[in-house]
Design a protein around this motif. Structure first.
Motif, mmCIF file in Angstrom:
data_model
loop_
_atom_site.group_PDB
_atom_site.id
_atom_site.type_symbol
_atom_site.label_atom_id
_atom_site.label_comp_id
_atom_site.label_asym_id
_atom_site.label_seq_id
_atom_site.Cartn_x
_atom_site.Cartn_y
_atom_site.Cartn_z
ATOM 1 N N VAL A 58 0.828 -1.209 0.000
ATOM 2 C CA VAL A 58 0.000 0.000 0.000
ATOM 3 C C VAL A 58 0.861 1.257 0.000
ATOM 4 O O VAL A 58 0.455 2.302 -0.540
ATOM 5 N N ARG A 59 2.055 1.204 0.586
ATOM 6 C CA ARG A 59 2.934 2.380 0.541
ATOM 7 C C ARG A 59 3.375 2.680 -0.882
ATOM 8 O O ARG A 59 3.512 3.845 -1.266
ATOM 9 N N LEU A 60 3.589 1.646 -1.674
ATOM 10 C CA LEU A 60 4.010 1.840 -3.058
ATOM 11 C C LEU A 60 2.834 2.198 -3.970
ATOM 12 O O LEU A 60 2.934 3.095 -4.812
ATOM 13 N N LEU A 61 1.732 1.499 -3.812
ATOM 14 C CA LEU A 61 0.607 1.650 -4.730
ATOM 15 C C LEU A 61 -0.364 2.757 -4.343
ATOM 16 O O LEU A 61 -1.074 3.286 -5.194
ATOM 17 N N ARG A 62 -0.428 3.070 -3.041
ATOM 18 C CA ARG A 62 -1.364 4.081 -2.529
ATOM 19 C C ARG A 62 -2.806 3.773 -2.927
ATOM 20 O O ARG A 62 -3.605 4.675 -3.198
ATOM 21 N N SER A 63 -3.092 2.492 -3.003
ATOM 22 C CA SER A 63 -4.447 2.048 -3.328
ATOM 23 C C SER A 63 -4.729 0.781 -2.526
ATOM 24 O O SER A 63 -4.097 -0.254 -2.764
ATOM 25 N N ILE A 108 2.348 -1.141 -10.826
ATOM 26 C CA ILE A 108 2.474 0.272 -11.197
ATOM 27 C C ILE A 108 2.779 0.401 -12.685
ATOM 28 O O ILE A 108 2.185 1.212 -13.406
ATOM 29 N N ARG A 109 3.712 -0.413 -13.150
ATOM 30 C CA ARG A 109 4.081 -0.364 -14.569
ATOM 31 C C ARG A 109 2.924 -0.784 -15.464
ATOM 32 O O ARG A 109 2.692 -0.204 -16.528
ATOM 33 N N SER A 110 2.174 -1.797 -15.019
ATOM 34 C CA SER A 110 1.030 -2.262 -15.800
ATOM 35 C C SER A 110 -0.042 -1.185 -15.903
ATOM 36 O O SER A 110 -0.603 -0.943 -16.978
ATOM 37 N N VAL A 111 -0.318 -0.515 -14.785
ATOM 38 C CA VAL A 111 -1.310 0.566 -14.784
ATOM 39 C C VAL A 111 -0.859 1.700 -15.692
ATOM 40 O O VAL A 111 -1.655 2.262 -16.450
ATOM 41 N N GLN A 112 0.440 2.024 -15.653
ATOM 42 C CA GLN A 112 0.948 3.110 -16.490
ATOM 43 C C GLN A 112 0.857 2.750 -17.964
ATOM 44 O O GLN A 112 0.483 3.580 -18.798
ATOM 45 N N ARG A 115 -2.681 3.089 -19.009
ATOM 46 C CA ARG A 115 -3.037 4.502 -19.122
ATOM 47 C C ARG A 115 -2.494 5.090 -20.424
ATOM 48 O O ARG A 115 -3.178 5.846 -21.116
ATOM 49 N N ASP A 116 -1.252 4.727 -20.768
ATOM 50 C CA ASP A 116 -0.654 5.223 -22.007
ATOM 51 C C ASP A 116 -1.432 4.719 -23.218
ATOM 52 O O ASP A 116 -1.666 5.476 -24.177
ATOM 53 N N ARG A 117 -1.830 3.421 -23.179
ATOM 54 C CA ARG A 117 -2.603 2.880 -24.295
ATOM 55 C C ARG A 117 -3.956 3.579 -24.425
ATOM 56 O O ARG A 117 -4.413 3.891 -25.532
ATOM 57 N N ASP A 118 -4.608 3.830 -23.278
ATOM 58 C CA ASP A 118 -5.906 4.500 -23.303
ATOM 59 C C ASP A 118 -5.788 5.913 -23.872
ATOM 60 O O ASP A 118 -6.627 6.348 -24.677
ATOM 61 N N GLU A 119 -4.736 6.626 -23.463
ATOM 62 C CA GLU A 119 -4.546 7.987 -23.955
ATOM 63 C C GLU A 119 -4.272 7.990 -25.455
ATOM 64 O O GLU A 119 -4.773 8.836 -26.191
ATOM 65 N N GLN A 120 -3.463 7.013 -25.902
ATOM 66 C CA GLN A 120 -3.176 6.935 -27.329
ATOM 67 C C GLN A 120 -4.432 6.591 -28.119
ATOM 68 O O GLN A 120 -4.697 7.168 -29.182
ATOM 69 N N TYR A 121 -5.245 5.665 -27.563
ATOM 70 C CA TYR A 121 -6.482 5.284 -28.243
ATOM 71 C C TYR A 121 -7.444 6.458 -28.340
ATOM 72 O O TYR A 121 -8.047 6.703 -29.392
#
Length: 205
Positions: A58-63, A108-112, A115-121
């Motif tokens: 949780v300290r790393l992900l904050r979720s 974290i890397r997977s979420v990023q 997010r990058d794919r969604d923004e590009q789409y």
């Protein structure tokens, strides 16, 4: 005779070290039993160590939700890999927390990446929607021969850009990459080409 503060502190430290050593020995034994398929031992291991593992995640992900998923993954891996645990290489908590750290970083890397794919789409869809709307207006008013004839009135660079989008299905970004020009330049050529096409065909919108 009462003991001195230094003696008391030393005794407390020694006592804490003793408890930690006992806990670690207990954890290592629970891992050993888990490797034999002892589910009760594994449940005890989980109860004793999960709060620490969750804290790392949780300290790393904050979720809390993502951290809980990481904890589940870590203990699944621990169950599967319990036979490979070597107490000579470190404590059980260190072993579990290392796995938690790695899984959290992967998350974290997977979420990023998502997010990058969604923004590009979204960017590509916006470009496509804008262009398709404009081209749809052309097609509503003209037949295909008229359009092709009108294209001959454009400059070479405008015609090339427009054809890549509307006859080969390229996105604006793909046009830029294909022609090796900046994205803004590609958009300008496509826009100017449409304006020129409208003018050449005598259409006003």
């Amino acid at each position: 005779m009462s003991s001195t503060p230094d003696a008391q502190d030393g005794g407390d430290r020694s006592s804490r070290k003793g408890r930690l050593a006992a806990d670690e020995a207990s954890h290592a034994e629970l891992v050993r039993l888990s490797a034999t398929g002892d589910e009760h031992a594994f449940a005890q291991l989980y109860d004793a160590t999960a709060p620490v593992v969750y804290g790392v995640a949780v300290r790393l992900l904050r979720s809390p939700d993502l951290a809980a998923e990481v904890v589940q993954e870590v203990y699944l891996m621990a169950w599967q890999q319990s036979a490979r645990f070597d107490p000579q290489r470190g404590s059980v908590k260190a072993w579990l927390c290392t796995m938690a750290h790695r899984r959290a970083v992967d998350s974290i890397r997977s979420v990023q990446r998502q997010r990058d794919r969604d923004e590009q789409y979204e960017g590509t869809r916006a470009e496509s929607s804008e262009g398709d709307s404009t081209w749809g207006q052309v097609e509503e008013k003209l037949d295909n021969d008229d359009v092709r004839n009108g294209l001959t009135s454009l400059s070479r660079i405008q015609r090339e850009a427009v054809c890549l989008v509307y006859f080969r299905g390229f996105s604006h970004r793909e046009v830029a990459e294909h022609l090796k020009i900046p994205l803004g330049t590609a958009k300008s050529r496509i826009r100017d080409g449409l304006v020129g096409l409208r003018t050449a065909l005598g259409e006003q919108w």
